[in-house]
Write a protein that holds these residues in place. Structure first.
Motif, short mmCIF file in Angstrom:
data_model
loop_
_atom_site.label_atom_id
_atom_site.label_comp_id
_atom_site.label_asym_id
_atom_site.label_seq_id
_atom_site.Cartn_x
_atom_site.Cartn_y
_atom_site.Cartn_z
N ARG A 143 -7.71 6.14 -1.93
CA ARG A 143 -7.93 5.09 -2.93
C ARG A 143 -7.35 3.76 -2.45
O ARG A 143 -8.00 2.71 -2.56
N ILE A 144 -6.12 3.80 -1.92
CA ILE A 144 -5.49 2.59 -1.40
C ILE A 144 -6.29 2.03 -0.23
O ILE A 144 -6.53 0.81 -0.14
N VAL A 184 5.52 9.87 1.32
CA VAL A 184 4.23 9.53 1.92
C VAL A 184 4.27 9.75 3.42
O VAL A 184 3.36 10.35 4.01
N ILE A 214 -1.12 13.00 -2.34
CA ILE A 214 -0.95 11.78 -1.55
C ILE A 214 -2.09 11.61 -0.56
O ILE A 214 -2.69 10.53 -0.45
N THR A 217 1.31 3.81 -3.20
CA THR A 217 1.00 5.23 -2.99
C THR A 217 2.15 6.11 -3.45
O THR A 217 1.93 7.22 -3.96
N ARG A 219 -4.43 9.59 -3.39
CA ARG A 219 -3.83 8.26 -3.42
C ARG A 219 -4.12 7.44 -2.17
O ARG A 219 -4.52 6.26 -2.27
N LEU A 220 -3.94 8.00 -0.99
CA LEU A 220 -4.16 7.23 0.23
C LEU A 220 -5.61 6.79 0.40
O LEU A 220 -5.86 5.64 0.77
N THR A 252 -3.90 -1.23 -8.90
CA THR A 252 -2.62 -0.65 -9.34
C THR A 252 -2.28 -1.09 -10.76
O THR A 252 -1.81 -0.27 -11.58
N GLY A 288 0.82 -1.21 0.00
CA GLY A 288 0.00 0.00 0.00
C GLY A 288 0.85 1.26 0.00
O GLY A 288 0.59 2.21 -0.75
N LEU A 289 1.88 1.28 0.84
CA LEU A 289 2.80 2.43 0.87
C LEU A 289 3.56 2.56 -0.44
O LEU A 289 3.74 3.66 -0.98
#
Length: 350
Positions: free
Chosen positions: A74-75, A43, A67, A32, A71-72, A312, A28-29
């Protein structure tokens, strides 16, 4: 001797759960941070600045906002959706004693698609033209679907066969209703309907994550409490379950409604994402066994891993075009599922 072997086996299972969870966090990180100059460190810096309240004054404010706000969420939503759909799938397979069942077999996804398309095409007020209106209509349609299933199943007797057959019938019924709505839709609204039914995390926000996360966590804890009862129900007939003090009909109702609430909460925000609730439980059974104490959480973790990878992959395989995760998971899931069957998963279908 047997007790030591049992403890050793459980220790391995706990280790497998922990290692899978760590892999999900690391991926995940990493996902991102794709494209960021400082990678994962960027991040961590963005998160630190946010909690310190100094985000606006940082030199990379725009990057940090991307981020934190794009992005975060979404993750996080991908992970929660994978957990919820897989957990719902594994318990539905257990209460119906049918390894080919998933929440979508019961027509829930078709119902959500109908509710959303109805709102998109015919909604005239400000509320029904908003995302909140679409989510609300999809959620209500899911609840309507499960109400019909259990009303009919009550009259037939809450048996696995009755639940599955009514669900399949409703699946076709809601699909026909959605097709009818699409037939009368104008071109621009038809495009919106089709986009919604693909399944995507493009609309993810922290509000979506908070609501979905709350539902998934509460329902997961509730389902985990019924681990022993699910072990009995999945491996024995109803008469055996009754002899052990379990009420199969009442248990199926509780578990089924909980699974539907998880599914409805997820697909109302993401659109239709299939296959996760079917394939993740099969993979989990092969790797960790049939004991629901471990099977439920491990199925959730594998579901999260699958959706994280699929989302992804869909984002970057044809960059800058983003392929909806609902399409990608089907392309990845079908050959993987067939491979599982051919390599030993067939035992779970017999």
């Amino acid at each position: 001797m047997l007790e030591q072997e049992y403890k050793a086996a459980n220790k391995k299972k706990y280790l497998l759960l922990l290692s899978t969870a760590v892999i999900i966090v690391v991926l995940g990180l990493f996902f991102t941070a794709i494209g960021m100059k400082q990678g994962v460190m960027q991040v961590l810096i963005a998160v630190k600045l946010y909690f310190a309240g100094t985000l606006e004054g940082s030199p990379d404010t725009n990057i940090n906002k991307i981020i934190l706000l794009l992005r975060l969420p979404r993750i996080a939503l991908a992970i929660l959706a994978g957990i919820g759909l897989a957990v719902a799938g594994v318990v539905m397979q257990s209460i119906t004693r049918n390894d080919l069942v998933s929440p979508f077999t019961l027509g829930i996804s078709s119902a959500a698609a109908f509710g959303a398309s109805l709102c998109i095409v015919f909604g005239n007020t400000l509320f029904f033209q908003s995302e909140a209106g679409i989510v609300t209509c999809a959620f209500i349609a899911c609840l309507l679907c499960v109400a019909v299933i259990y009303t009919v199943a009550q009259k037939l007797g809450i048996t696995p066969t009755a639940i599955v057959l009514v669900g399949i019938a409703l699946n076709y019924f809601f699909s026909a209703l959605t097709a009818t709505v699409e037939f009368f839709a104008k071109e621009h609204k038809l495009e919106d309907v089709v986009q919604w039914t693909f399944g995507t995390f493009n609309r993810a926000s922290w509000e979506h994550v908070a609501f979905t996360g709350g539902v998934v966590i509460v329902c997961f804890l509730l389902l985990q409490r019924y681990g022993l009862e699910l072990d009995v129900l999945a491996s024995n007939d109803d008469d055996m379950a009754k002899s052990l003090g379990i009420q199969p009909g009442r248990l199926r109702t509780k578990i089924g409604i909980t699974a539907v609430l998880i599914t409805a909460a997820i697909i109302s925000f993401t659109g239709v994402i299939g296959f996760v609730g079917l394939i993740a439980p099969h993979m989990a059974r092969i790797l960790i066994g049939n004991e629901h104490k471990f099977l439920i959480p491990f199925s959730g973790l594998l579901g999260a891993l699958l959706l994280l990878l699929a989302d992804t992959f869909g984002k970057y395989i044809l960059y800058p075009v983003s392929i909806p995760v609902g399409i990608v998971i089907s392309f990845l899931g079908v050959p993987l599922f067939i491979h599982l069957i051919l390599s030993g998963g067939k035992k779970g279908l017999e």
